[in-house]
Design a protein around this motif. Structure first.
Motif, PDB file in Angstrom:
ATOM      1  N   SER A 287     -65.087  25.656 -47.034  1.00 41.02           N
ATOM      2  CA  SER A 287     -66.297  25.356 -46.025  1.00 41.02           C
ATOM      3  C   SER A 287     -67.036  26.511 -45.847  1.00 41.02           C
ATOM      4  O   SER A 287     -66.554  27.612 -45.906  1.00 41.02           O
ATOM      5  N   ILE A 288     -68.191  26.386 -44.968  1.00 45.06           N
ATOM      6  CA  ILE A 288     -69.065  27.446 -44.726  1.00 45.06           C
ATOM      7  C   ILE A 288     -69.488  26.875 -42.854  1.00 45.06           C
ATOM      8  O   ILE A 288     -69.812  25.965 -42.879  1.00 45.06           O
ATOM      9  N   ARG A 289     -69.275  27.986 -42.207  1.00 44.62           N
ATOM     10  CA  ARG A 289     -69.840  27.918 -40.865  1.00 44.62           C
ATOM     11  C   ARG A 289     -70.705  29.017 -40.866  1.00 44.62           C
ATOM     12  O   ARG A 289     -70.734  30.062 -41.114  1.00 44.62           O
ATOM     13  N   PHE A 290     -71.839  28.670 -40.089  1.00 46.31           N
ATOM     14  CA  PHE A 290     -72.946  29.347 -39.523  1.00 46.31           C
ATOM     15  C   PHE A 290     -73.135  29.450 -38.031  1.00 46.31           C
ATOM     16  O   PHE A 290     -73.489  28.346 -37.546  1.00 46.31           O
ATOM     17  N   SER A 291     -73.047  30.429 -37.300  1.00 45.42           N
ATOM     18  CA  SER A 291     -73.243  30.572 -36.027  1.00 45.42           C
ATOM     19  C   SER A 291     -72.638  29.419 -35.243  1.00 45.42           C
ATOM     20  O   SER A 291     -73.010  28.668 -34.205  1.00 45.42           O
ATOM     21  N   GLY A 292     -71.424  28.892 -35.667  1.00 46.98           N
ATOM     22  CA  GLY A 292     -70.539  28.168 -34.877  1.00 46.98           C
ATOM     23  C   GLY A 292     -70.540  26.835 -35.465  1.00 46.98           C
ATOM     24  O   GLY A 292     -69.973  25.972 -34.951  1.00 46.98           O
ATOM     25  N   LYS A 293     -71.524  26.533 -36.551  1.00 44.77           N
ATOM     26  CA  LYS A 293     -71.762  25.206 -36.841  1.00 44.77           C
ATOM     27  C   LYS A 293     -71.452  25.028 -38.405  1.00 44.77           C
ATOM     28  O   LYS A 293     -71.471  25.820 -39.115  1.00 44.77           O
ATOM     29  N   GLU A 294     -70.821  24.148 -38.740  1.00 41.85           N
ATOM     30  CA  GLU A 294     -70.480  23.547 -39.805  1.00 41.85           C
ATOM     31  C   GLU A 294     -71.856  23.292 -40.629  1.00 41.85           C
ATOM     32  O   GLU A 294     -72.504  22.254 -40.591  1.00 41.85           O
ATOM     33  N   VAL A 295     -71.939  24.162 -41.986  1.00 44.45           N
ATOM     34  CA  VAL A 295     -73.155  23.713 -42.747  1.00 44.45           C
ATOM     35  C   VAL A 295     -72.618  23.687 -44.239  1.00 44.45           C
ATOM     36  O   VAL A 295     -73.797  23.655 -44.905  1.00 44.45           O
ATOM     37  N   THR A 296     -71.504  23.319 -44.543  1.00 43.42           N
ATOM     38  CA  THR A 296     -71.163  23.163 -45.936  1.00 43.42           C
ATOM     39  C   THR A 296     -72.030  22.325 -46.769  1.00 43.42           C
ATOM     40  O   THR A 296     -72.529  22.313 -47.816  1.00 43.42           O
ATOM     41  N   SER A 297     -72.460  21.061 -45.876  1.00 48.84           N
ATOM     42  CA  SER A 297     -73.153  20.118 -46.722  1.00 48.84           C
ATOM     43  C   SER A 297     -74.465  20.208 -46.428  1.00 48.84           C
ATOM     44  O   SER A 297     -75.382  19.304 -46.985  1.00 48.84           O
ATOM     45  N   LEU A 298     -75.133  20.867 -45.533  1.00 48.72           N
ATOM     46  CA  LEU A 298     -76.583  21.168 -45.613  1.00 48.72           C
ATOM     47  C   LEU A 298     -77.263  21.708 -46.675  1.00 48.72           C
ATOM     48  O   LEU A 298     -76.939  22.940 -47.404  1.00 48.72           O
ATOM     49  N   PRO A 299     -78.469  21.224 -46.878  1.00 45.02           N
ATOM     50  CA  PRO A 299     -79.282  21.712 -47.942  1.00 45.02           C
ATOM     51  C   PRO A 299     -79.804  23.100 -47.315  1.00 45.02           C
ATOM     52  O   PRO A 299     -80.236  23.373 -46.171  1.00 45.02           O
TER      53      PRO A 299
END
Length: 244
Positions: free
Chosen positions: A58-70
């Protein structure tokens, strides 16, 4: 915490480029990732930016889950990535290259992004070219400029996006000594408003700019610490620094 990965992995065929990686960095940091060729540095940066998708983790950025985001959605959240291989529009002018990035920022801006609402594209372009140390004729075709200028142009394009996180992949490659000094001054200036993830082989640049250094080897983290700690680390000396 601005960036956090957990159990992150990515393979290419039989090659495990990133393996079960836990990585994190705080807002306001200048973090460098170093390591031998093939250590997984660019793969990790591509996973964080959305250029690649992980096999697991998993990847989180600025408190948001972004793993599946393009990638384009991560740009909207504030991640900008300059490539190891220069990625510009060679047939367009220097000015037009940065204008494209500025216009993209305006299209993707959030309602709270007041700075984008009150400034013109031209103003943003002039500012970003100046901050990147590009004093060349902005009307010149980008593909006709020196390679070092193209690297700085790509950084100016990244700045035009006004990112929270700017990922720079081998930014000093091809730069002259003078241009490298301009780059170092630029990083010291933009760190006031932008977190920076730097992938770089130039060890003096890394040690002079970084708050912390992450050393990768064979897809995993070998060591992390302040520049002086990394320089004293025997495992790092054996795997990487001793070869420079």
């Amino acid at each position: 915490m601005l960036v956090e990965t957990r159990n992150l992995s990515r393979s290419f065929g039989g090659l495990q480029a990133v393996r079960s990686l836990d990585f994190s960095m705080d807002a306001g940091e200048v973090r460098s990732i170093i390591g031998p060729n093939g250590a997984g540095k660019t793969t990790l940066a591509s996973l964080i930016s959305g250029r690649l998708s992980p096999d697991k983790g998993s990847i989180r950025f600025s408190g948001k889950e972004v793993t599946s985001l393009p990638a384009w959605q991560r740009v909207r959240l504030g991640i900008a990535y300059t490539f190891q291989i220069t990625s510009i529009y060679p047939a367009l002018s220097v000015f037009e290259n940065v204008a494209i990035a500025a216009q993209l920022r305006m299209q993707l801006r959030q309602p709270s992004d007041a700075a984008s609402l009150t400034r013109s594209v031209d103003e943003i372009v002039v500012e970003c070219l100046g901050r990147a140390g590009l004093s060349i004729d902005p009307r010149q075709k980008a593909g006709e400029t020196a390679y070092g200028h193209q690297r700085l142009l790509e950084i100016a394009m990244g700045l035009a996006l006004r990112p929270l996180l700017l990922i720079l992949d081998e930014p000093t490659q091809g730069l002259s000594d003078g241009e490298t000094e301009v780059f170092k001054s630029l990083i010291r200036e933009i760190r006031q408003s932008t977190t920076i993830l730097l992938i770089e082989h130039n060890v003096p640049v890394v040690t002079s700019l970084s708050d912390r250094i992450t050393v990768m080897n064979q897809g995993a983290i070998l060591a992390e610490g302040a520049p002086d700690e990394i320089q004293r680390n025997e495992a790092v000396q054996t795997a990487y620094l001793g070869r420079v």
